[in-house]
Design an enzyme around this catalytic site. Structure first.
Site, mmCIF file in Angstrom:
data_model
loop_
_atom_site.group_PDB
_atom_site.id
_atom_site.type_symbol
_atom_site.label_atom_id
_atom_site.label_comp_id
_atom_site.label_asym_id
_atom_site.label_seq_id
_atom_site.Cartn_x
_atom_site.Cartn_y
_atom_site.Cartn_z
ATOM 1 N N PRO A 38 0.781 -1.117 0.366
ATOM 2 C CA PRO A 38 0.327 0.018 -0.315
ATOM 3 C C PRO A 38 0.641 1.152 -0.382
ATOM 4 C CG PRO A 38 0.152 -1.370 2.461
ATOM 5 C CD PRO A 38 0.675 -1.629 1.320
ATOM 6 N N ASP A 39 0.119 2.187 -0.758
ATOM 7 C CA ASP A 39 0.913 3.782 -0.326
ATOM 8 C C ASP A 39 1.203 4.372 1.264
ATOM 9 O OD1 ASP A 39 -1.740 4.493 -1.493
ATOM 10 O OD2 ASP A 39 -0.994 5.570 -2.827
ATOM 11 N N PHE A 40 1.143 5.289 1.212
ATOM 12 C CA PHE A 40 0.314 5.800 2.337
ATOM 13 C C PHE A 40 -0.719 6.638 2.522
ATOM 14 C CE2 PHE A 40 5.748 4.622 1.869
ATOM 15 C CZ PHE A 40 5.317 4.517 3.085
ATOM 16 N N ARG A 41 -0.558 7.626 1.463
ATOM 17 C CA ARG A 41 -1.486 8.279 1.901
ATOM 18 C C ARG A 41 -2.739 8.738 0.807
ATOM 19 N NH1 ARG A 41 2.871 10.701 2.485
ATOM 20 N NH2 ARG A 41 3.414 11.132 4.508
ATOM 21 N N GLN A 111 11.753 7.647 -2.575
ATOM 22 C CA GLN A 111 11.432 7.472 -1.070
ATOM 23 C C GLN A 111 11.568 6.323 -0.419
ATOM 24 O OE1 GLN A 111 9.018 11.392 -0.522
ATOM 25 N NE2 GLN A 111 8.574 10.486 -3.092
ATOM 26 N N ASN A 112 10.965 5.059 -1.584
ATOM 27 C CA ASN A 112 10.359 4.035 -0.807
ATOM 28 C C ASN A 112 11.974 3.112 -0.167
ATOM 29 O OD1 ASN A 112 8.659 5.048 -2.244
ATOM 30 N ND2 ASN A 112 9.201 3.192 -4.072
ATOM 31 N N ASP A 114 11.348 -0.535 0.295
ATOM 32 C CA ASP A 114 11.140 -1.960 0.103
ATOM 33 C C ASP A 114 12.146 -2.433 -0.825
ATOM 34 O OD1 ASP A 114 10.406 -1.074 -2.346
ATOM 35 O OD2 ASP A 114 8.970 -0.277 -2.341
ATOM 36 N N HIS A 131 15.252 7.901 1.828
ATOM 37 C CA HIS A 131 14.172 7.622 3.499
ATOM 38 C C HIS A 131 14.900 6.244 3.439
ATOM 39 C CE1 HIS A 131 10.950 9.989 1.930
ATOM 40 N NE2 HIS A 131 12.055 11.165 2.510
ATOM 41 N N THR A 210 4.743 9.260 -6.483
ATOM 42 C CA THR A 210 4.512 9.895 -5.608
ATOM 43 C C THR A 210 3.319 11.291 -4.959
ATOM 44 O OG1 THR A 210 6.239 11.557 -3.945
ATOM 45 C CG2 THR A 210 6.187 11.395 -6.346
HETATM 46 P P1 OAD Z 1 1.410 9.057 -0.544
HETATM 47 O O1 OAD Z 1 1.602 7.664 -0.381
HETATM 48 O O2 OAD Z 1 2.331 10.146 0.019
HETATM 49 O O3 OAD Z 1 1.803 9.222 -2.676
HETATM 50 C C1 OAD Z 1 1.562 7.751 -2.958
HETATM 51 C C2 OAD Z 1 1.451 8.648 -4.659
HETATM 52 O O4 OAD Z 1 1.284 8.040 -5.579
HETATM 53 C C3 OAD Z 1 -0.298 9.425 -4.711
HETATM 54 O O5 OAD Z 1 -0.347 10.318 -5.580
HETATM 55 C C4 OAD Z 1 -0.577 8.428 -5.224
HETATM 56 O O6 OAD Z 1 -2.097 8.600 -5.941
HETATM 57 C C5 OAD Z 1 -0.552 7.707 -5.984
HETATM 58 N N1 OAD Z 1 -0.127 6.477 -6.494
HETATM 59 C C6 OAD Z 1 -0.082 5.202 -6.393
HETATM 60 N N2 OAD Z 1 -0.757 3.843 -6.652
HETATM 61 C C7 OAD Z 1 -0.049 3.828 -8.173
HETATM 62 C C8 OAD Z 1 -0.303 3.798 -9.271
HETATM 63 N N3 OAD Z 1 -0.825 2.423 -9.486
HETATM 64 N N4 OAD Z 1 0.441 4.677 -9.770
HETATM 65 C C9 OAD Z 1 0.459 6.124 -9.989
HETATM 66 N N5 OAD Z 1 0.431 6.014 -9.047
HETATM 67 C C10 OAD Z 1 0.220 5.911 -8.234
HETATM 68 O O7 OAD Z 1 3.779 8.128 -0.686
HETATM 69 P P2 OAD Z 1 5.160 8.813 -0.938
HETATM 70 O O8 OAD Z 1 4.783 10.532 -1.676
HETATM 71 O O9 OAD Z 1 6.341 8.223 -1.324
HETATM 72 O O10 OAD Z 1 8.272 7.897 4.341
HETATM 73 O O11 OAD Z 1 5.114 9.235 0.316
HETATM 74 C C11 OAD Z 1 6.170 9.557 1.091
HETATM 75 C C12 OAD Z 1 6.429 9.190 2.429
HETATM 76 O O12 OAD Z 1 6.086 9.597 3.609
HETATM 77 C C13 OAD Z 1 7.252 7.900 2.740
HETATM 78 O O13 OAD Z 1 8.286 7.710 2.222
HETATM 79 C C14 OAD Z 1 7.306 7.414 3.352
HETATM 80 C C15 OAD Z 1 5.797 8.602 3.949
HETATM 81 O O14 OAD Z 1 5.985 9.088 5.475
HETATM 82 C C16 OAD Z 1 9.275 6.677 5.490
HETATM 83 O O15 OAD Z 1 8.885 5.663 5.234
HETATM 84 C C17 OAD Z 1 10.306 7.485 6.463
#
Ligand code: OAD
Ligand code: ZN
Length: 279
Positions: A38-41, A111-112, A114, A131, A210
């Site tokens: 899963p992503d974060f946000r 930033q990942n 994984d 990160h 991101t």
């Molecule tokens: P976010 O979850 O903030 O953002 C992920 C982005 O990817 C969002 O804009 C989604 O719309 C987009 N997305 C998701 N699935 C996708 C797909 N299949 N194709 C294209 N886009 C997609 O994650 P990050 O920006 O990576 O810190 O978050 C930054 C940091 O916040 C992370 O490194 C983490 C977190 O706190 C640590 O782990 C230290």
């Protein structure tokens, strides 16, 4: 009308026209969602919406250094789920690998945590884990390294109150992941400074997956020289692409996987790509 691939075609055209042109990738959790992480946000599916079971005061506490010192349990629970080894790289990871193989890659800033860049066969010299990652660990008090095998065993066992402790000072052991309240590794800043000097000529910057909401990483697209084309491959328009759009920006609003496939086609790299995906 079908999907709008104009940004992807533009990326292909720039790269085809100038064989010296290299790519800097800036990526986040959205390049790994296709792998089952899963992503974060993203509302609903993002990690920060699914941490109720961890009873945190606020979602980001799971990656907060002060909170971890008091209560490492929630991080252990999450680390068990996210521990590398259970996931395969995505097409976007293999696209970056292909740029490496073709001699067209400058750098991947991720930033990942994984380690899927490594799993896709990207070499150390090309990867900046902004990160950190699960690849190493240390004592939060004295910095001493702890056995990776023993640490993994502790995380996977997830016994309450049986946390990995430093053999010298009894401090808590934590993967070398950058938590909120900690600095990014100096290699991140140093490498970016060096790359910035090269960027103004024969480079494009591709930002993918991101939300550009965590600094200092989120500031990188802003620092890209005006003469250097920027691209965004993301489900949503984010960060500097939204707040300070440039005429030359190439924006594909969609899945990173789909973007990877189209870029490969535009470059005529289908055969090499298939071979990578099949390995
Ligand atoms: P976010 O979850 O903030 O953002 C992920 C982005 O990817 C969002 O804009 C989604 O719309 C987009 N997305 C998701 N699935 C996708 C797909 N299949 N194709 C294209 N886009 C997609 O994650 P990050 O920006 O990576 O810190 O978050 C930054 C940091 O916040 C992370 O490194 C983490 C977190 O706190 C640590 O782990 C230290
Ligand atoms: Zn110690």
């Amino acid at each position: 009308a079908g999907p709008d691939y104009s940004a992807l075609k533009q990326i292909g055209a720039i790269l085809n026209k100038n064989p010296k042109c290299k790519v800097v990738f800036l990526v986040g959790a959205g390049v790994s969602t296709a792998c089952g992480i899963p992503d974060f946000r993203t509302p609903g599916t993002g990690l920060y919406d699914n941490l109720e079971k961890l009873n945190l005061p606020f979602a980001e506490a799971v990656f907060d250094i002060e909170y971890f010192e008091k209560n490492p349990q929630p991080f252990y629970a999450l680390a068990k789920e996210l521990y590398p080894g259970n996931f395969q790289p995505s097409k976007l990871h293999y696209l970056m690998r292909l740029f490496q193989d073709k001699g067209r890659l400058r750098r991947v800033y991720t930033q990942n945590i994984d380690t899927l860049e490594r799993a896709a066969g990207l070499r150390d010299e090309f990867i900046i884990e902004a990160h950190g990652s699960f690849h190493a660990n240390h004592c939060i008090k004295c910095d001493k390294q702890y056995s990776m095998d023993k640490f993994k065993t502790k995380i996977l066992a997830e016994k309450p109150d049986d946390f990995a402790k430093c053999e010298s000072c009894k401090g808590l052991i934590k993967p070398k992941i950058v938590f909120f309240g900690e600095n990014l590794p100096s290699v991140f800043f140093d490498t970016w400074d060096g790359d910035l000097e090269l960027l103004s000529k024969d480079h494009i910057v591709i930002v993918a997956g991101t939300s550009l909401s965590v600094y200092p990483f989120a500031a990188l697209p802003t620092e890209v020289p005006k003469a250097t084309p920027r691209a965004l491959l993301n489900l949503q328009v984010a960060g500097d692409f939204k707040s300070n759009p440039r005429k030359s920006d190439m924006i594909f609003k969609g899945e990173a996987e789909e973007a990877a496939e189209v870029i490969v086609q535009e470059l005529g790299w289908e055969d090499a790509f298939e071979t990578l995906l099949e390995q």
